[in-house]
Design an enzyme around this catalytic site. Structure first.
Site, PDB file in Angstrom:
ATOM      1  N   LYS A 234       6.195 -69.057 -34.501  1.00 36.98           N
ATOM      2  CA  LYS A 234       5.372 -68.515 -35.604  1.00 36.98           C
ATOM      3  C   LYS A 234       3.878 -68.643 -35.343  1.00 36.98           C
ATOM      4  O   LYS A 234       3.429 -69.365 -34.456  1.00 36.98           O
ATOM      5  CB  LYS A 234       5.775 -69.182 -36.923  1.00 36.98           C
ATOM      6  N   ARG A 269      15.844 -73.636 -37.340  1.00 40.86           N
ATOM      7  CA  ARG A 269      16.152 -72.204 -37.157  1.00 40.86           C
ATOM      8  C   ARG A 269      15.350 -71.720 -35.954  1.00 40.86           C
ATOM      9  O   ARG A 269      14.124 -71.723 -35.980  1.00 40.86           O
ATOM     10  CB  ARG A 269      15.765 -71.452 -38.432  1.00 40.86           C
TER      11      ARG A 269
END
Ligand code: HH2
Length: 292
Positions: A234, A269
């Protein structure tokens, strides 16, 4: 020993009906992995790679074999600024992939904010609901309850299209924690068999907000529900490491996720399952205290 408790901590996720093998729960020690399969043309880090259903299924099975406890299938990018995808198109993307992975014995979670999509995926054999909308729609809670599917409840401020414009909190850790505890109570009350709590890294949060949540992750972990962290590739990692290309953020992702593991996260995740499995194997051997 540093992190020993986190590596040995036992986690349980309860289901309302048996999984393949007969038990109605998943039980594991230390952090488990959720592999990411985005059946999308435009996801922020692997856009287009798994838009072909055959490729998505093959990669999901490979992630399962590499040690992912759960494979998360999504048909809509929720990256900042992403447009919404109509429900029928999202269904068309995820249904065949969910069906094939479930058929192959993979525990599948459906990553969607739309009840129509979640309902269809549960019908095809998905066993967990992963709602970045935080299970706020009563219909989502009803669907998960009726299917006996535990849910990942994630915090997001705003909507993907605009969430990174001006995220603002008085106390991000208190607000996210309070939201998650309230949403979890509502879900359990509605009959959802179990929940995982997710602070939603990057969902309506500045780098400083994400850092505060991660530095104080132990406060969320101290509650009675397992915590999921998803920071894979991210923008916060790009910002901290000066790496604009998401595909080159694996080293920073591993560093961040090992921090979350040490703080007691129950599930990570991730896009890169094999690499995380290797990092976690070494970390658990170091902190776990047993023989190699
Ligand atoms: N992050 C993304 C999507 N779904 N679900 C949970 N529970 N937690 C997360 O942090 C999370 C999530 C965004 O990542 P990705 O799926 O890789 O990208 P995109 O939304 O562009 O498909």
């Amino acid at each position: 020993m540093i992190g020993a408790g986190a590596a040995q901590r036992e986690h349980v996720l309860r289901f309302g009906s048996p999984l393949p093998g007969g038990r109605a729960e998943l039980r594991w020690r230390g952090p488990a992995l959720m592999g990411i399969v985005n059946v999308t043309p435009d996801s922020f880090s692997d856009g287009g790679l798994r838009f072909d259903p055959a490729r998505a299924v093959a990669d999901g099975i490979r992630m399962h074999e590499q040690g992912a406890l759960v494979v998360d299938v999504g048909g809509e990018s929720t990256r900042p600024g992403a447009p919404t995808v109509p429900a029928d198109e999202e269904r068309r993307r995820v249904e065949p992939v969910v069906a094939a992975l479930a058929e192959a014995g993979v525990v599948v979670s459906i990553d969607s904010r739309k009840p129509e999509v979640v309902e269809a995926a549960l019908g095809e054999g998905a066993r967990i609901v992963n709602d970045v909308g935080g299970l706020q729609l009563p219909r989502m809670r009803q669907l998960a309850a009726a299917a006996g599917a535990p849910a990942v409840i994630m915090h997001m401020q705003g909507e993907p299209a605009t969430m990174q414009t001006a995220p603002s909190y008085a106390d991000v850790v208190a607000e996210v924690g309070g939201f998650l505890r309230g949403a979890a109570a509502r879900a359990l009350e509605a009959g959802v068999p179990d929940v995982l709590l997710d602070p939603g890294i990057g969902f309506g949060k500045s780098v400083a907000h994400n850092l505060a949540l991660l530095r104080r992750l132990d406060e969320l972990v101290a509650g009675d529900r397992p915590v999921l962290v998803g920071a894979s590739r991210k923008a916060t990692i790009g910002h901290l490491a000066g790496e604009p290309d998401p595909a080159r953020r694996l080293p920073g992702t591993l560093a961040l996720h090992l921090h979350a593991a040490a703080a007691g996260a129950a599930m990570l995740r991730v896009h890169d399952v094999a690499e995380h499995a290797q990092a976690l194997a070494v970390w658990s051997a170091l902190v776990g205290g047993g023989d190699a």
